[in-house]
Design a protein around this motif. Structure first.
Motif: not given
Length: 256
Positions: A61-80, A82-87
Motif C-alpha cells: 500500500i503506497s503513496y504517489l509522490l511525484p516530487t520524489t525520486d525513490v521507490r520505498l517498500y514497506s515490509p511492515q505493511t506486507y506482514h500486517q 499477510f503475516g510472516g516476519y523479516s529479520k
C-alpha cells in the motif's frame, strides 16, 4: 531500484504505472526537512525473487509522490496484511513468508540499504497478477465504494441502491458509515453467491470451520493464513527467558 525500508509505514513511488489500484487524494506527509503533498494512495505491485529463484509478486500500500525520486517498500505493511516476519541476517535482510523466503542484499559500500533491482512490473504482469493480489487487500473494499463505475466480483456498484457517498464523507456520521458498510458487505456477499450457495447451513461441501474462515476473510479483508494466525494462541519469550501465552485474538466457534 526499490528500497526495502523497515521504517516506512507505507510504500512510496513517483511512478503512476506502479499501481494496480489507485484512489486520488491529497495528503500532507512530513519528512525531516519539509512537508510534501502526495496525490493519491493505492496498491503497488513489485517483482522479487525468492530463495528458490521463483518470481514473487509483492504488493504494497503506497503513496504517489511525484516530487520524489525513490521507490520505498514497506515490509511492515506486507506482514500486517499477510503475516510472516523479516529479520536482518548478516549482509542481507530476509523476509520469511508463509510459503517462501526472500533474501535482499544490503549494499554496504554504497548506500548501506537493502535494495531490490529490476522490481518494476510491466503492464502485462500487472494485468495478470493484479486482480489476485487486490482480492486479498482490505482497503480494496472501501476504495470501490468511491468508484461505482467499476465492477467488483462481477457486480457493479451502480446496482447497489443503498449506496450513499455522503455517509462516507465528512458530512456523514460514523453510525451512517457503518450502516452503509454493513449493507455493502451483505450486497457483495450476495453478488458472490456466498450466502445462498456456500454459507448455507445445509451445504455439505464446506464444514463449519471453513464457513467461519470465509466469513472472517470477507469481514477483515486479510489473508486466510493471517486469520488462522489470529485464531491461535501465541507464545512470547522475553529476553530474560520468561514465557507468556497470549490468547487468540479471534475465538473460533468451531474446532478445526
Amino acid at each position: 531500484p526499490l528500497i526495502w525500508d523497515t521504517g516506512a509505514s507505507n510504500g512510496l513511488t513517483c511512478h503512476p504505472d506502479d499501481f494496480i489500484d489507485f484512489v486520488p487524494m491529497e495528503v500532507k506527509v512530513k519528512d525531516v526537512t519539509k512537508v510534501n503533498t502526495v496525490v493519491g494512495v493505492g496498491t503497488t505491485l513489485h517483482k522479487m525473487t525468492d530463495t528458490r529463484g521463483v518470481t514473487a509478486w509483492m504488493p504494497c500500500i503506497s503513496y504517489l509522490l511525484p516530487t520524489t525520486d525513490v521507490r520505498l517498500y514497506s515490509p511492515q505493511t506486507y506482514h500486517q496484511l499477510f503475516g510472516g516476519y523479516s529479520k536482518v541476517d548478516g549482509d542481507n535482510v530476509r523476509m520469511v513468508l508463509s510459503d517462501r523466503d526472500i533474501v535482499i542484499p544490503i549494499e554496504r559500500e554504497r548506500s548501506n540499504l537493502p535494495i531490490i533491482y529490476d522490481s518494476h512490473t510491466t503492464e502485462r504482469e500487472r494485468e495478470l497478477h493484479g486482480p489476485e493480489i487486490l482480492d486479498s487487500l482490505p482497503f480494496k473494499r472501501c476504495a470501490h465504494l468511491f468508484r461505482p463505475d467499476k465492477e467488483w466480483f462481477g457486480a457493479s456498484l451502480s446496482h447497489f441502491e443503498q449506496f450513499d457517498p455522503n455517509a462516507l464523507s465528512s458530512m456523514g456520521t460514523p453510525e451512517e458509515a457503518e450502516a452503509v458498510l454493513e449493507e455493502f458487505d451483505d450486497w457483495v456477499l450476495t453478488s458472490r453467491g456466498l450466502p445462498a450457495q456456500i454459507l448455507a447451513e445445509e451445504n455439505a461441501n464446506l464444514c463449519g470451520p471453513e464457513k467461519e474462515l470465509l466469513l472472517w476473510e470477507w469481514k477483515l479483508g486479510i489473508s486466510m493464513y493471517r486469520i488462522q494466525e489470529l485464531m491461535r494462541s501465541q507464545k512470547l519469550v522475553e529476553p530474560d527467558g520468561t514465557e507468556y501465552n497470549v490468547p487468540p485474538v479471534i475465538i473460533p466457534q468451531f474446532k478445526s
